[in-house]
Design an enzyme around this catalytic site. Sequence first.
Site, PDB file in Angstrom:
ATOM      1  CB  VAL A 110      -0.946  -0.100   1.229  1.00  0.00           C
ATOM      2  CG1 VAL A 110      -1.783   1.298   1.305  1.00  0.00           C
ATOM      3  CG2 VAL A 110      -2.044  -1.289   1.048  1.00  0.00           C
ATOM      4  CE1 TYR A 111       5.824   5.331   2.828  1.00  0.00           C
ATOM      5  CE2 TYR A 111       7.388   4.141   1.431  1.00  0.00           C
ATOM      6  CZ  TYR A 111       7.048   5.016   2.138  1.00  0.00           C
ATOM      7  OH  TYR A 111       7.995   6.060   2.220  1.00  0.00           O
TER       8      TYR A 111
END
Length: 208
Positions: A110-111
Amino acid sequence: MTHSSPPQIKDDEGPHRWISWQCGDEIALDGDLAQFDVLVLNHGINPKGSQSPEDVNRALEINALSSWRLMQRYEEISRCNIRKHQGRETPMEIWINTSEAEIQPAVSPVYEISKRLLGQLVSLRGATRPADERNQLVIRKLVLGPFRSDLNPIGIMDANWVANQVLNQASWGLRLIIVTPNPLTYLLMPVTELGRRIYSRILSRPDR
């Protein structure tokens, strides 16, 4: 500028003024942004292995969309100066840390997605801005490897050393600033950036 409560202890080396803000309230910062010569965007979160819809939304909002909105507000302030013929001896600058995760794995899906989105948005703006705006506002992209911070306490590089390297490269006039122990990034990032800019410029239709 901080999302958290400003620290009570002040010293000669730290900020002399703190501005509290929240994502979504960027337009309320116009008065403060107009006073900045250089706006550095370095805020973010790392959900690591978490991949729930809530974590995705939060990471996109904080890591990408809030920086995108702040960038637009700062650009608008610069345009207002142009319209009012309030030229500056030195242009305003905005420095945006997209992270090495923009092009390489960071053990946090997600980062990585949020940083890639931010990186592509910055590349798009860098490619399509008119000449007068380029002269009034310099956009620098910072692509940094893992440095020790609250976000990444096991980072390889010392944060002060990284900061000095960033300042040195900015003093050389570089718009793409890379600081990392990974030699591949120095090869891949400029090629990626060039490809994005060419693609954006070819498809840009400023008259529409």
